[in-house]
Enzyme design. Structure first.
Site, PDB file in Angstrom:
ATOM      1  N   LYS A 105     -20.975  11.537  -7.849  1.00 57.24           N
ATOM      2  CA  LYS A 105     -20.652  10.667  -7.417  1.00 57.24           C
ATOM      3  C   LYS A 105     -20.551  10.680  -5.864  1.00 57.24           C
ATOM      4  O   LYS A 105     -19.365  11.781  -5.041  1.00 57.24           O
ATOM      5  CB  LYS A 105     -19.821  10.064  -8.006  1.00 57.24           C
ATOM      6  CG  LYS A 105     -18.052   8.930  -7.787  1.00 57.24           C
ATOM      7  CD  LYS A 105     -18.455   7.489  -9.162  1.00 57.24           C
ATOM      8  CE  LYS A 105     -18.282   6.883  -8.836  1.00 57.24           C
ATOM      9  NZ  LYS A 105     -19.153   6.168  -8.432  1.00 57.24           N
ATOM     10  N   GLN A 126     -17.065  13.684   0.263  1.00 60.10           N
ATOM     11  CA  GLN A 126     -17.047  13.353  -1.114  1.00 60.10           C
ATOM     12  C   GLN A 126     -16.390  14.799  -2.117  1.00 60.10           C
ATOM     13  O   GLN A 126     -15.795  14.235  -2.925  1.00 60.10           O
ATOM     14  CB  GLN A 126     -17.857  12.942  -1.471  1.00 60.10           C
ATOM     15  CG  GLN A 126     -17.592  11.854  -2.164  1.00 60.10           C
ATOM     16  CD  GLN A 126     -17.092  10.311  -1.607  1.00 60.10           C
ATOM     17  OE1 GLN A 126     -18.243  10.126  -1.082  1.00 60.10           O
ATOM     18  NE2 GLN A 126     -16.270   9.962  -2.677  1.00 60.10           N
ATOM     19  N   LYS A 129     -13.046  14.693  -1.705  1.00 61.74           N
ATOM     20  CA  LYS A 129     -11.954  13.733  -1.687  1.00 61.74           C
ATOM     21  C   LYS A 129     -12.298  13.523  -3.455  1.00 61.74           C
ATOM     22  O   LYS A 129     -11.131  13.092  -3.725  1.00 61.74           O
ATOM     23  CB  LYS A 129     -12.959  12.707  -0.733  1.00 61.74           C
ATOM     24  CG  LYS A 129     -12.200  11.453  -1.177  1.00 61.74           C
ATOM     25  CD  LYS A 129     -13.393  10.520  -0.485  1.00 61.74           C
ATOM     26  CE  LYS A 129     -13.459  10.490   0.911  1.00 61.74           C
ATOM     27  NZ  LYS A 129     -14.601   9.667   1.328  1.00 61.74           N
ATOM     28  N   LYS A 141     -24.083  12.015  -1.676  1.00 59.16           N
ATOM     29  CA  LYS A 141     -23.776  10.734  -1.373  1.00 59.16           C
ATOM     30  C   LYS A 141     -25.638  10.680  -1.043  1.00 59.16           C
ATOM     31  O   LYS A 141     -26.257  11.249  -1.208  1.00 59.16           O
ATOM     32  CB  LYS A 141     -23.296  11.011   0.157  1.00 59.16           C
ATOM     33  CG  LYS A 141     -22.768   9.737   1.190  1.00 59.16           C
ATOM     34  CD  LYS A 141     -22.060   9.373   0.687  1.00 59.16           C
ATOM     35  CE  LYS A 141     -21.427   8.277   1.638  1.00 59.16           C
ATOM     36  NZ  LYS A 141     -19.600   7.914   1.112  1.00 59.16           N
ATOM     37  N   GLY A 180     -21.397   1.886  -3.574  1.00 59.31           N
ATOM     38  CA  GLY A 180     -21.587   1.244  -2.008  1.00 59.31           C
ATOM     39  C   GLY A 180     -20.992   1.957  -0.600  1.00 59.31           C
ATOM     40  O   GLY A 180     -20.960   3.142  -1.012  1.00 59.31           O
ATOM     41  N   ASP A 181     -21.150   1.705   0.525  1.00 56.43           N
ATOM     42  CA  ASP A 181     -20.847   2.657   1.791  1.00 56.43           C
ATOM     43  C   ASP A 181     -21.394   1.302   2.604  1.00 56.43           C
ATOM     44  O   ASP A 181     -21.361   0.083   2.990  1.00 56.43           O
ATOM     45  CB  ASP A 181     -21.336   3.894   1.549  1.00 56.43           C
ATOM     46  CG  ASP A 181     -20.430   4.829   3.037  1.00 56.43           C
ATOM     47  OD1 ASP A 181     -19.743   5.201   2.958  1.00 56.43           O
ATOM     48  OD2 ASP A 181     -21.628   4.983   4.209  1.00 56.43           O
ATOM     49  N   THR A 224     -10.979   0.674  -0.649  1.00 60.81           N
ATOM     50  CA  THR A 224     -10.362   1.781   0.013  1.00 60.81           C
ATOM     51  C   THR A 224      -9.575   0.986   1.296  1.00 60.81           C
ATOM     52  O   THR A 224      -8.644   1.985   1.649  1.00 60.81           O
ATOM     53  CB  THR A 224     -12.003   2.216   0.456  1.00 60.81           C
ATOM     54  OG1 THR A 224     -13.251   2.094  -0.679  1.00 60.81           O
ATOM     55  CG2 THR A 224     -12.073   2.639   1.646  1.00 60.81           C
ATOM     56  N   ASN A 255     -16.287  -3.680   4.821  1.00 63.33           N
ATOM     57  CA  ASN A 255     -15.486  -3.439   3.310  1.00 63.33           C
ATOM     58  C   ASN A 255     -13.755  -3.332   4.161  1.00 63.33           C
ATOM     59  O   ASN A 255     -12.727  -3.435   3.865  1.00 63.33           O
ATOM     60  CB  ASN A 255     -16.368  -3.091   2.513  1.00 63.33           C
ATOM     61  CG  ASN A 255     -15.476  -2.219   1.245  1.00 63.33           C
ATOM     62  OD1 ASN A 255     -14.546  -2.260   1.155  1.00 63.33           O
ATOM     63  ND2 ASN A 255     -15.863  -4.042   0.116  1.00 63.33           N
ATOM     64  N   SER A 394     -13.180   3.469  -8.219  1.00 68.45           N
ATOM     65  CA  SER A 394     -14.740   3.571  -9.178  1.00 68.45           C
ATOM     66  C   SER A 394     -14.763   4.135 -10.334  1.00 68.45           C
ATOM     67  O   SER A 394     -15.238   4.537 -11.214  1.00 68.45           O
ATOM     68  CB  SER A 394     -16.032   3.908  -7.704  1.00 68.45           C
ATOM     69  OG  SER A 394     -16.022   3.661  -6.959  1.00 68.45           O
TER      70      SER A 394
HETATM   71  P1  NDP Z   1     -19.433  -1.856   5.797  1.00 66.62           P
HETATM   72  O1  NDP Z   1     -21.167  -1.775   5.968  1.00 66.62           O
HETATM   73  O2  NDP Z   1     -18.715  -2.858   5.249  1.00 66.62           O
HETATM   74  O3  NDP Z   1     -18.781  -2.080   7.385  1.00 66.62           O
HETATM   75  C1  NDP Z   1     -18.944  -1.255   8.122  1.00 66.62           C
HETATM   76  C2  NDP Z   1     -18.259  -1.693  10.066  1.00 66.62           C
HETATM   77  O4  NDP Z   1     -18.441  -1.248  10.810  1.00 66.62           O
HETATM   78  C3  NDP Z   1     -19.106  -3.099  10.141  1.00 66.62           C
HETATM   79  O5  NDP Z   1     -17.602  -3.612  10.444  1.00 66.62           O
HETATM   80  C4  NDP Z   1     -19.948  -2.244  11.330  1.00 66.62           C
HETATM   81  O6  NDP Z   1     -20.647  -2.890  12.662  1.00 66.62           O
HETATM   82  C5  NDP Z   1     -19.216  -1.316  11.715  1.00 66.62           C
HETATM   83  N1  NDP Z   1     -19.616   0.046  12.093  1.00 66.62           N
HETATM   84  C6  NDP Z   1     -21.043   0.812  11.622  1.00 66.62           C
HETATM   85  N2  NDP Z   1     -21.579   1.647  12.269  1.00 66.62           N
HETATM   86  C7  NDP Z   1     -21.014   0.987  13.650  1.00 66.62           C
HETATM   87  C8  NDP Z   1     -21.790   2.039  14.669  1.00 66.62           C
HETATM   88  N3  NDP Z   1     -22.151   3.261  15.219  1.00 66.62           N
HETATM   89  N4  NDP Z   1     -20.378   1.658  16.059  1.00 66.62           N
HETATM   90  C9  NDP Z   1     -19.786   0.820  15.535  1.00 66.62           C
HETATM   91  N5  NDP Z   1     -19.271   0.447  14.198  1.00 66.62           N
HETATM   92  C10 NDP Z   1     -20.265   0.184  13.266  1.00 66.62           C
HETATM   93  O7  NDP Z   1     -19.127  -0.712   5.512  1.00 66.62           O
HETATM   94  P2  NDP Z   1     -17.864  -0.343   4.998  1.00 66.62           P
HETATM   95  O8  NDP Z   1     -16.726  -0.832   5.336  1.00 66.62           O
HETATM   96  O9  NDP Z   1     -18.144  -0.212   3.102  1.00 66.62           O
HETATM   97  O10 NDP Z   1     -16.917   1.677   5.548  1.00 66.62           O
HETATM   98  C11 NDP Z   1     -16.638   1.638   6.708  1.00 66.62           C
HETATM   99  C12 NDP Z   1     -16.568   3.155   6.792  1.00 66.62           C
HETATM  100  O11 NDP Z   1     -15.129   2.968   5.647  1.00 66.62           O
HETATM  101  C13 NDP Z   1     -17.228   4.365   6.844  1.00 66.62           C
HETATM  102  O12 NDP Z   1     -17.149   5.525   7.154  1.00 66.62           O
HETATM  103  C14 NDP Z   1     -17.986   5.094   4.904  1.00 66.62           C
HETATM  104  O13 NDP Z   1     -18.010   5.975   4.874  1.00 66.62           O
HETATM  105  C15 NDP Z   1     -16.411   4.923   5.031  1.00 66.62           C
HETATM  106  N6  NDP Z   1     -15.773   4.404   3.594  1.00 66.62           N
HETATM  107  C16 NDP Z   1     -16.468   3.666   2.699  1.00 66.62           C
HETATM  108  C17 NDP Z   1     -15.949   3.213   1.547  1.00 66.62           C
HETATM  109  C18 NDP Z   1     -16.033   1.946   0.466  1.00 66.62           C
HETATM  110  O14 NDP Z   1     -15.818   2.039  -0.317  1.00 66.62           O
HETATM  111  N7  NDP Z   1     -16.773   0.969   0.938  1.00 66.62           N
HETATM  112  C19 NDP Z   1     -15.092   4.055   0.619  1.00 66.62           C
HETATM  113  C20 NDP Z   1     -14.837   5.233   1.550  1.00 66.62           C
HETATM  114  C21 NDP Z   1     -14.970   5.635   3.298  1.00 66.62           C
HETATM  115  P3  NDP Z   1     -22.285  -3.579  12.695  1.00 66.62           P
HETATM  116  O15 NDP Z   1     -22.107  -4.545  11.410  1.00 66.62           O
HETATM  117  O16 NDP Z   1     -22.476  -4.003  13.733  1.00 66.62           O
HETATM  118  O17 NDP Z   1     -23.037  -2.807  12.044  1.00 66.62           O
END
Ligand code: NDP
Length: 462
Positions: A105, A126, A129, A141, A180-181, A224, A255, A394
């Protein structure tokens, strides 16, 4: 030297630190150039080595050596046609790290930086976690170096279909259940699920984060971000504090960041920043519910950039190419990506009076930054604990799909709160050091590791 060779330090009865460093030398030699993977493994190995050294069965069964090698890594070509009728070629991956306590997962990430090192670090994190969540889920992943930014709806759909045409052979509701991620939200999960259903002629819970009309769970998009705030609330309570009136910096605007802001507002805190890869907006009046709704429309529908916020809301400023960590705050929620807080950022946060960091992102703080937080004795909640709310819901979505049932929003929220409280309790139990200080990183690593290690022992040598 093989990663499975006995450590000369262990054989000679060296200290835990020496044994951990020797172990890491072998991990680095066996996984050359994979710096993110080395970082994630190093952080765990250095905290769990005393537990391993104290347990003969773990040592004899080479539990730690086995845990740092994925069960398997699948790499494939993703070929699709863009809007100009040109053929595009991307790389697709799935790292199936461990299924010791349940089916694989973990999320799918679509981002140009995706490579084996990043996916192996994420899959390794993961495993621990998912173990912490108390639910029966292994760790994996996957993703692709495909960049969704600037792509049309048709291009996104065709890419997702091509990606699933290969991934389909490696997943299933009791085999591996992706979610998703970064770069993979509800839209992408929809296209991936549609293709899976067409290819297999099966409607089942093979993905989580599905739409509500076709097997999704209430509160999965929120989980999250909400979970990270609940975890911060638990940490604050250990010092007799709560969220009310606290100023919070949040990075990212996807997200996790959006629902972190939503829950912060609900609990009376004042979020003042959001960011994307272009820079950070600072709104000292606070990002209120109306402004958050505008951000959600901007990012999820119009697919715009955060710089537009400062043009739309007077009083807000945009710091191009900057991160939020120089903005004074009580609470920090890194919710964008790995290593977004380096040592200097951590020093600024501590200096400006930040008392609590809860990681919505995975491994957003570098090891040097973590050291700054811990030396300053502030509350530091590592991602594998603080952001476990997403995979927890999830897990609830999987049980709903298996039982053909649905839980209400209130029920899921109650379960999410309960799970985050349990994770916090386990971190405290295993992480208390120096009297009252809780090392949540150590607590999360040991609690997550022990459950997986015991399951591996009970299932024989695999
Ligand atoms: P999204 O794609 O929805 O959003 C990612 C955000 O982070 C965007 O604003 C993006 O900006 C920014 N970002 C991504 N890469 C970079 C970078 N290199 N430098 C600066 N800004 C960056 O992803 P999520 O919100 O789902 O995920 C965010 C984090 O949370 C990740 O680390 C993910 O692994 C973690 N996570 C997510 C979960 C989930 O349920 N979605 C669960 C647990 C952890 P831009 O659009 O400009 O790229």
């Amino acid at each position: 030297m093989s990663i499975l060779a006995p450590s000369k330090h262990a054989a000679a009865g060296g200290s835990c630190t020496q044994v951990a460093e020797a172990f890491m030398e072998r991990v680095i030699a066996q996984n050359p150039g994979e710096v993110e993977f080395h970082q994630a493994v190093g952080e765990v190995v250095r905290t769990v080595m005393p537990v391993v050294q104290a347990n003969r069965a773990y040592r004899e069964a080479r539990i730690l050596e086995r845990m740092v090698v994925p069960d398997r890594m699948i790499t494939f070509r993703v070929t699709w046609v863009d809007d100009r009728n040109e053929v595009q070629v991307n790389r697709g991956y799935r790292v199936q790290m461990s299924a010791a306590i349940g089916p694989y997962k973990g999320g799918l990430r679509f981002h140009p930086s995706v490579c084996p090192s990043i996916l192996k670090f994420l899959a390794f994190e993961q495993v621990l976690k998912n173990s912490l969540t108390t639910l029966p889920m292994g760790g994996a992943k996957g993703g692709s170096d495909f960049d969704p930014h600037g792509r049309s709806e048709g291009e996104i759909m065709r890419f997702c279909q091509a990606f699933m045409s290969e991934l389909v052979w490696h997943i299933g509701p009791d085999i591996d259940v992706p979610a998703g991620d970064i770069g993979v939200g509800g839209r992408e999960i929809g296209c991936l699920f549609g293709q899976y259903r067409k290819l297999t002629r099966r409607f089942n819970g093979v993905l989580t984060g599905k739409g509500m009309a076709w097997g999704g769970s209430n509160l999965r998009p929120e989980a999250t971000g909400y979970g990270a705030v609940y975890f911060a609330q638990e940490m604050l309570a250990t010092r007799g504090q709560d969220m009310k009136g606290k100023v919070a910096t949040v990075s990212g605007s996807g997200n996790v960041a959006q629902y972190t802001v939503e829950k912060l507002l609900a609990l009376g805190a004042k979020p003042v920043t959001l960011s994307d890869s272009g820079g950070t907006i600072v709104d000292r009046d606070g990002i209120n519910a109306e402004k958050l709704a505008w951000v959600m429309q901007l990012k999820n529908v119009r697919r715009g950039r955060m710089s537009e916020y400062a043009e739309h809301f007077k009083g807000a400023t945009f710091m191009a190419s900057r991160k939020p960590w120089s903005v004074p705050c009580d609470l920090a929620f890194p919710s964008a990506t790995q290593n977004e807080i380096i040592e200097q950022d951590a020093q600024e946060l501590v200096k400006s009076g930040c008392i609590c960091v809860a990681e919505g992102a995975n491994m957003p703080s570098s090891p040097e930054a973590v050291e700054v937080f811990q030396n300053a004795r502030i509350l530091y909640g590592p991602g594998k604990a603080a952001n476990a709310g997403g995979v927890s819901v999830s897990g609830l979505e999987m049980t709903q799909n298996a039982g053909c049932m649905r839980r209400s929003r209130e029920e899921v929220d109650q379960q999410l709160k309960h799970i985050m409280r349990t994770i916090h309790g386990n971190c405290v139990q295993y992480g208390r050091v120096d009297g009252d200080y809780v090392d949540y990183l150590r607590g999360a690593n040991i609690a997550g590791f022990t459950k997986v290690a015991n399951a591996m022992l009970e299932q024989g040598i695999q």
